[in-house]
Design a protein around this motif. Structure first.
Motif, PDB file in Angstrom:
ATOM      1  N   ASN A   1     -91.686 -94.669  65.595  1.00  9.52           N
ATOM      2  CA  ASN A   1     -93.005 -94.023  65.708  1.00  9.52           C
ATOM      3  C   ASN A   1     -94.133 -95.003  65.988  1.00  9.52           C
ATOM      4  OD1 ASN A   1     -92.244 -91.287  65.380  1.00  9.52           O
ATOM      5  ND2 ASN A   1     -92.031 -91.606  63.174  1.00  9.52           N
ATOM      6  N   GLY A   2     -93.825 -96.059  66.739  1.00  4.73           N
ATOM      7  CA  GLY A   2     -94.861 -96.993  67.169  1.00  4.73           C
ATOM      8  C   GLY A   2     -94.915 -98.285  66.394  1.00  4.73           C
ATOM      9  N   ALA A   3     -94.185 -98.399  65.298  1.00  4.27           N
ATOM     10  CA  ALA A   3     -94.234 -99.622  64.489  1.00  4.27           C
ATOM     11  C   ALA A   3     -93.437-100.758  65.108  1.00  4.27           C
ATOM     12  CB  ALA A   3     -93.727 -99.342  63.077  1.00  4.27           C
ATOM     13  N   VAL A   4     -92.511-100.437  65.992  1.00  2.00           N
ATOM     14  CA  VAL A   4     -91.688-101.457  66.648  1.00  2.00           C
ATOM     15  C   VAL A   4     -91.683-101.200  68.149  1.00  2.00           C
ATOM     16  CG1 VAL A   4     -89.375-102.462  66.854  1.00  2.00           C
ATOM     17  CG2 VAL A   4     -90.189-101.685  64.624  1.00  2.00           C
ATOM     18  N   VAL A   5     -91.917-102.247  68.922  1.00  2.42           N
ATOM     19  CA  VAL A   5     -91.807-102.178  70.379  1.00  2.42           C
ATOM     20  C   VAL A   5     -90.771-103.203  70.807  1.00  2.42           C
ATOM     21  CG1 VAL A   5     -92.980-102.529  72.591  1.00  2.42           C
ATOM     22  CG2 VAL A   5     -94.182-101.410  70.703  1.00  2.42           C
TER      23      VAL A   5
ATOM     24  N   PRO B   1     -96.945 -97.245  59.073  1.00  2.00           N
ATOM     25  CA  PRO B   1     -98.185 -97.917  58.679  1.00  2.00           C
ATOM     26  C   PRO B   1     -99.413 -97.136  59.148  1.00  2.00           C
ATOM     27  CG  PRO B   1     -96.636 -99.488  59.628  1.00  2.00           C
ATOM     28  CD  PRO B   1     -96.062 -98.122  59.866  1.00  2.00           C
ATOM     29  N   LYS B   2    -100.484 -97.186  58.385  1.00  2.89           N
ATOM     30  CA  LYS B   2    -101.716 -96.474  58.707  1.00  2.89           C
ATOM     31  C   LYS B   2    -102.219 -96.875  60.089  1.00  2.89           C
ATOM     32  CE  LYS B   2    -105.205 -93.782  57.526  1.00  2.89           C
ATOM     33  NZ  LYS B   2    -105.003 -92.350  57.228  1.00  2.89           N
ATOM     34  N   GLY B   3    -102.560 -95.870  60.902  1.00  2.44           N
ATOM     35  CA  GLY B   3    -103.103 -96.126  62.226  1.00  2.44           C
ATOM     36  C   GLY B   3    -102.064 -96.408  63.282  1.00  2.44           C
TER      37      GLY B   3
ATOM     38  N   ALA C   1     -98.768 -93.209  70.068  1.00  2.00           N
ATOM     39  CA  ALA C   1     -99.923 -93.386  70.950  1.00  2.00           C
ATOM     40  C   ALA C   1    -100.479 -94.801  70.876  1.00  2.00           C
ATOM     41  CB  ALA C   1    -101.014 -92.373  70.601  1.00  2.00           C
ATOM     42  N   SER C   2    -100.592 -95.366  69.679  1.00  2.00           N
ATOM     43  CA  SER C   2    -101.159 -96.706  69.558  1.00  2.00           C
ATOM     44  C   SER C   2    -100.278 -97.735  70.254  1.00  2.00           C
ATOM     45  CB  SER C   2    -101.360 -97.076  68.082  1.00  2.00           C
ATOM     46  OG  SER C   2    -100.131 -97.157  67.386  1.00  2.00           O
ATOM     47  N   ALA C   3     -98.967 -97.594  70.132  1.00  4.18           N
ATOM     48  CA  ALA C   3     -98.057 -98.520  70.805  1.00  4.18           C
ATOM     49  C   ALA C   3     -98.088 -98.318  72.318  1.00  4.18           C
ATOM     50  CB  ALA C   3     -96.635 -98.329  70.279  1.00  4.18           C
ATOM     51  N   LEU C   4     -98.140 -97.078  72.754  1.00  9.57           N
ATOM     52  CA  LEU C   4     -98.171 -96.800  74.187  1.00  9.57           C
ATOM     53  C   LEU C   4     -99.438 -97.353  74.840  1.00  9.57           C
ATOM     54  CD1 LEU C   4     -96.807 -93.151  74.065  1.00  9.57           C
ATOM     55  CD2 LEU C   4     -95.679 -95.091  75.192  1.00  9.57           C
TER      56      LEU C   4
ATOM     57  N   ASN D   1     -94.699 -85.676  65.207  1.00  9.67           N
ATOM     58  CA  ASN D   1     -94.936 -87.101  65.423  1.00  9.67           C
ATOM     59  C   ASN D   1     -95.265 -87.422  66.880  1.00  9.67           C
ATOM     60  OD1 ASN D   1     -92.293 -86.574  66.309  1.00  9.67           O
ATOM     61  ND2 ASN D   1     -91.579 -88.626  65.776  1.00  9.67           N
ATOM     62  N   ASP D   2     -95.268 -86.397  67.736  1.00 12.50           N
ATOM     63  CA  ASP D   2     -95.675 -86.565  69.141  1.00 12.50           C
ATOM     64  C   ASP D   2     -97.135 -86.183  69.375  1.00 12.50           C
ATOM     65  OD1 ASP D   2     -93.099 -87.344  70.100  1.00 12.50           O
ATOM     66  OD2 ASP D   2     -92.469 -85.254  69.994  1.00 12.50           O
ATOM     67  N   MET D   3     -97.788 -85.620  68.384  1.00 11.02           N
ATOM     68  CA  MET D   3     -99.105 -85.036  68.620  1.00 11.02           C
ATOM     69  C   MET D   3    -100.146 -86.082  69.026  1.00 11.02           C
ATOM     70  SD  MET D   3     -99.056 -82.119  65.632  1.00 11.02           S
ATOM     71  CE  MET D   3    -100.684 -81.468  65.941  1.00 11.02           C
ATOM     72  N   GLU D   4    -100.095 -87.274  68.431  1.00  5.70           N
ATOM     73  CA  GLU D   4    -101.053 -88.316  68.815  1.00  5.70           C
ATOM     74  C   GLU D   4    -100.874 -88.720  70.278  1.00  5.70           C
ATOM     75  OE1 GLU D   4     -99.171 -88.445  66.119  1.00  5.70           O
ATOM     76  OE2 GLU D   4    -100.406 -88.950  64.362  1.00  5.70           O
ATOM     77  N   MET D   5     -99.613 -88.859  70.722  1.00  7.59           N
ATOM     78  CA  MET D   5     -99.428 -89.283  72.117  1.00  7.59           C
ATOM     79  C   MET D   5     -99.731 -88.141  73.083  1.00  7.59           C
ATOM     80  SD  MET D   5     -95.395 -89.803  73.073  1.00  7.59           S
ATOM     81  CE  MET D   5     -94.248 -88.429  73.258  1.00  7.59           C
TER      82      MET D   5
END
Length: 305
Positions: A109-113, A226-228, A232-235, A257-261
């Protein structure tokens, strides 16, 4: 971590939360999707795709027409990014199945790229961790009998007890609850097989979770990040790194968990089986995973453009 050599994403050369129950096969109708006129040309598209319920069904099956659609997008020069709640071990088999051997993938969910370097190799380029101990203790008290999965800073899974069959990759090590609390976590998953999603929501609400982000799926499966931190943040970080236009961003998904992106993308599409609040977040809706909904999206992105 250091910025890797720039790449244009995945170029073309089953684990996860259980999904909704199927209600039978129905006739598939073309959803007649219409991307906005302001969307970038195919060579400048940055297409973010959820895995479970979007690329593969909830039994891990990939429809050939979906695979062909992803191939076609890659051949037209689009950058295709897998964006999932899965850990690294759950992402690699899907990337291999799709023939994606280079570029980035968003995990946990964005914590690891990660950046793929061939069919079986990858580099972790970016990681965000948090201390899960307080959250785990609160959740264990609020949800007696809950099962926990903790992903560490390398993306490796650790469970406090076995999950229902088929929900995790084979061979996930089991650790004590105290050991699980000691990891620097990229993601924590709570699974309560005896509860409904609604019941889990109500119990978790009593904990007042702070400084983390979380989402509950179709069943009593909750991912905590993690908060924030989100897909979406990773993308957005990857898009900036690749110097691709914001008006070329596309996102397709089906879960909370897709709503932010979906909000982040210039054009977003929800899968037809998604919950109402997910569909309301997206710009458009396609058919369900069983009806190859992603294939219609990819066709719309390339047709006549």
């Amino acid at each position: 971590m250091t910025d890797p050599a720039r790449s244009r994403g995945h170029r073309c050369p089953p684990s996860g939360p259980p999904g909704p129950k199927r209600t039978g096969v129905r006739q598939v109708q073309n959803p007649r999707l219409q991307p906005p006129a302001t969307l970038a040309a195919p060579a400048d598209l940055f297409i973010a795709l959820d895995i479970d319920g979007t690329i593969v069904d909830y039994d891990g099956r990939l429809l050939p027409v979906v695979r062909r659609g992803i191939d076609a997008a890659c051949r037209r020069g689009a950058t295709v990014i897998l964006a999932t709640g899965r850990g690294i071990s759950g992402v690699l088999p899907i990337a291999k199945q799709l023939g994606l051997t280079s570029g980035y993938a968003v995990c946990s969910n964005g914590a690891v790229v990660i950046e793929l370097n061939g069919a079986d190799h990858y580099e972790i380029t970016d990681v965000v961790t948090f201390d899960p101990s307080h959250i785990l203790r609160e959740l264990r008290e609020a949800v007696p009998g809950a099962l926990f999965l903790v992903d560490d800073h390398t993306g490796m899974h650790h469970t406090t007890a076995p999950f229902p069959p088929g929900e995790l990759p084979a061979g996930v090590p089991e650790v004590s609850f105290e050991r699980a609390c000691s990891f620097a976590a990229t993601r924590v998953t709570l699974r309560a097989p005896e509860l409904s999603a609604g019941e889990l929501h109500r119990l978790v609400a009593t904990t007042g979770l702070h400084n983390v982000s979380y989402s509950v799926g179709w069943t009593a499966w909750m991912d905590i990040s993690p908060k924030g931190v989100s897909k979406a943040s990773a993308l957005e970080m990857i898009r900036t790194r690749l110097d691709l236009p914001a008006h070329g961003t596309v996102a397709v998904g089906d879960g909370t968990n897709d709503m932010e992106m979906l909000r982040w993308a210039h054009w977003s599409v929800a899968m037809g089986q998604a919950m109402d609040d997910v569909i309301a977040t997206a710009d458009a809706v396609t058919t369900s995973i069983d009806e190859a909904g992603l294939a219609f999206v990819l066709q719309a992105l390339l047709k006549g453009r």
